[in-house]
Design an enzyme around this catalytic site. Structure first.
Site, PDB file in Angstrom:
ATOM      1  N   HIS A  85       0.938  -1.179   0.016  1.00 48.05           N
ATOM      2  CA  HIS A  85      -0.129   0.104   0.131  1.00 48.05           C
ATOM      3  C   HIS A  85       0.864   1.246   0.052  1.00 48.05           C
ATOM      4  O   HIS A  85       2.015   1.100   0.435  1.00 48.05           O
ATOM      5  CB  HIS A  85      -0.928  -0.217   1.323  1.00 48.05           C
ATOM      6  N   GLU A  87       1.066   3.932   2.010  1.00 48.43           N
ATOM      7  CA  GLU A  87       1.596   4.384   3.219  1.00 48.43           C
ATOM      8  C   GLU A  87       2.720   3.262   3.589  1.00 48.43           C
ATOM      9  O   GLU A  87       3.868   3.848   4.114  1.00 48.43           O
ATOM     10  CB  GLU A  87       0.497   4.249   4.480  1.00 48.43           C
TER      11      GLU A  87
HETATM   12 ZN   LIG Z   1      -3.453   0.159   3.772  1.00 49.47          ZN
END
Ligand SMILES: [Zn+2]
Length: 190
Positions: A85, A87
């Protein structure tokens, strides 16, 4: 805004100590501009990731001392990795770049509200502040996993007081939420 700055805020600005401003109630024009700038960069990353075919429409930027350390987007397809992802990728890349395993002097700007995995990564890295654009519901609306970090909403019993969480509003929230609508035809769900 025409509003007089308090001596305390003026002093804080002169010292470049914006954290003081964040926590007081003397207007927040400077801080909002700063947040908007970095959030916009995270939103740009979200678009870039989709254009490149790297993954879903999510971006994240790690900032230290008003400077961007890394600017990343979702790499799930590129890395063939469901955990890549935006982040998590940003935390990994920032740690690599700074050559340390904690980011307590950093902030993270995410185009969308982090999922529980990313929220966990943000905690583990000790990032001090999180600013996000779109609400998780905006991602859910176009078919992404409907799991939401309870902690981020303030309902999780493991919520830590040492992380400041801010949801963007106004234009910041709007440009972040538009990402999904504008990119949904360009990538396939995974
Ligand atoms: Zn995530």
């Amino acid at each position: 805004m025409g509003r007089l700055l308090s001596p305390r805020r003026l002093q804080a600005i002169r010292k470049g100590c914006l954290d003081v401003c964040l926590n007081d109630c003397y207007g927040n024009v400077v801080v909002q501009d700063r947040d908007h700038k970095f959030l916009t960069r995270a939103v740009e990353e979200a678009y870039k990731g989709v254009e490149n075919g790297d993954g879903g429409p999510f971006g994240a930027v790690v900032v230290r001392n008003d400077e961007i350390v890394v600017s990343c987007h979702n790499m799930v397809l590129n890395h063939t990795d469901p955990t890549a992802h935006a982040e998590v990728t940003a935390v990994r890349e920032a740690c690599k770049k700074l050559n340390r395993i904690e980011l307590s002097d950093c902030e993270i700007y995410a185009s969308c509200e982090p999922c529980p995995m990313c929220f966990g990564a943000i905690h583990l890295s000790r990032i001090k502040r999180l600013v996000y654009g779109a609400k998780a519901e905006a991602a859910i609306a176009i078919g992404f996993d409907d799991f939401i970090a309870d902690a981020l909403r303030g309902t999780g019993h493991y919520q830590k007081a040492n992380l400041e969480i801010k949801k963007a509003d106004g234009n910041g929230a709007m440009i972040a939420e538009q990402v999904f609508e504008k990119t949904k035809a360009k990538f396939s769900m995974y």
